[in-house]
Write a protein that holds these residues in place. Sequence first.
Motif, PDB file in Angstrom:
ATOM      1  N   TYR A 199      49.533 -23.693   8.741  1.00 53.36           N
ATOM      2  CA  TYR A 199      49.442 -24.327  10.063  1.00 53.36           C
ATOM      3  C   TYR A 199      49.970 -23.428  11.174  1.00 53.36           C
ATOM      4  O   TYR A 199      49.662 -23.645  12.335  1.00 53.36           O
ATOM      5  CB  TYR A 199      50.166 -25.671  10.055  1.00 53.36           C
ATOM      6  N   LYS A 229      45.419 -24.394  12.802  1.00 52.17           N
ATOM      7  CA  LYS A 229      45.821 -25.794  12.983  1.00 52.17           C
ATOM      8  C   LYS A 229      44.917 -26.750  12.214  1.00 52.17           C
ATOM      9  O   LYS A 229      45.334 -27.849  11.845  1.00 52.17           O
ATOM     10  CB  LYS A 229      45.821 -26.183  14.470  1.00 52.17           C
ATOM     11  N   THR A 230      43.665 -26.344  11.991  1.00 53.43           N
ATOM     12  CA  THR A 230      42.712 -27.235  11.334  1.00 53.43           C
ATOM     13  C   THR A 230      41.890 -26.462  10.302  1.00 53.43           C
ATOM     14  O   THR A 230      41.825 -25.225  10.338  1.00 53.43           O
ATOM     15  CB  THR A 230      41.725 -27.847  12.354  1.00 53.43           C
ATOM     16  N   LYS A 231      41.251 -27.200   9.451  1.00 55.70           N
ATOM     17  CA  LYS A 231      40.343 -26.609   8.469  1.00 55.70           C
ATOM     18  C   LYS A 231      39.181 -25.913   9.195  1.00 55.70           C
ATOM     19  O   LYS A 231      38.748 -24.839   8.774  1.00 55.70           O
ATOM     20  CB  LYS A 231      39.825 -27.693   7.530  1.00 55.70           C
ATOM     21  N   ASP A 232      38.706 -26.507  10.288  1.00 54.47           N
ATOM     22  CA  ASP A 232      37.610 -25.889  11.037  1.00 54.47           C
ATOM     23  C   ASP A 232      37.997 -24.513  11.582  1.00 54.47           C
ATOM     24  O   ASP A 232      37.172 -23.601  11.616  1.00 54.47           O
ATOM     25  CB  ASP A 232      37.149 -26.794  12.178  1.00 54.47           C
ATOM     26  N   GLN A 233      39.254 -24.354  12.007  1.00 52.55           N
ATOM     27  CA  GLN A 233      39.701 -23.039  12.476  1.00 52.55           C
ATOM     28  C   GLN A 233      39.680 -22.028  11.325  1.00 52.55           C
ATOM     29  O   GLN A 233      39.353 -20.864  11.524  1.00 52.55           O
ATOM     30  CB  GLN A 233      41.094 -23.129  13.087  1.00 52.55           C
ATOM     31  N   ASP A 241      29.457 -29.817  14.470  1.00 59.35           N
ATOM     32  CA  ASP A 241      30.611 -29.237  15.154  1.00 59.35           C
ATOM     33  C   ASP A 241      30.346 -27.842  15.729  1.00 59.35           C
ATOM     34  O   ASP A 241      31.246 -27.211  16.241  1.00 59.35           O
ATOM     35  CB  ASP A 241      31.806 -29.188  14.202  1.00 59.35           C
TER      36      ASP A 241
END
Length: 188
Positions: free
Chosen positions: A46, A50-54, A117
Amino acid sequence: MTNSTRAGKRERLAGAAVRVLHEQGVEKTTLADIARAADVPVGNVYYYFKTKDQLIEAAIEAHGRHLETMIDTLERLPTPPERLKALLHGWIEERDLTAQFGCPTGTLASELDKRDDGLDRAIAKVMGGLLGWIESQFRAMGRDDARELAVALMAAYQGVALLTNTFRDPGLMAMEGRRLERWIDSLA
């Protein structure tokens, strides 16, 4: 933590994301899976993503960097037909991996297409870079139909990658690679 340590961990995570997303698919993969594969504590992920998409975006960028490196290497070969056949050889060398998990970029593109997305456009840009390079090779061979030939070569590879994976038969990739080599020779 130094900048090079941070960059090293970030790149390790991105590389692990490429590998794990290819092996498990986008939906089944968790940040914990990627952290484990990168040998990074899951809590540290993290800090970088911050996210799985990142992390998926970082994997797409890693695919792009791999493509750029591959093209730089291929460009050292003296003629366009040799470059295109070397590209084929690279694909054929990965036939066992393709038989097990499919084409790394193609399967990711297919999975991301089902989401809403925008990540599908990012992977399309990477694949478009390869398509453009292939087209430039056919154009350098004096072909007015360079775009059509590039699409045909890429489609043949993606098709045989799908069949190789579906039937778990790496021999299909080798067989189609030999046919495509003869095809390239016939165009030169």
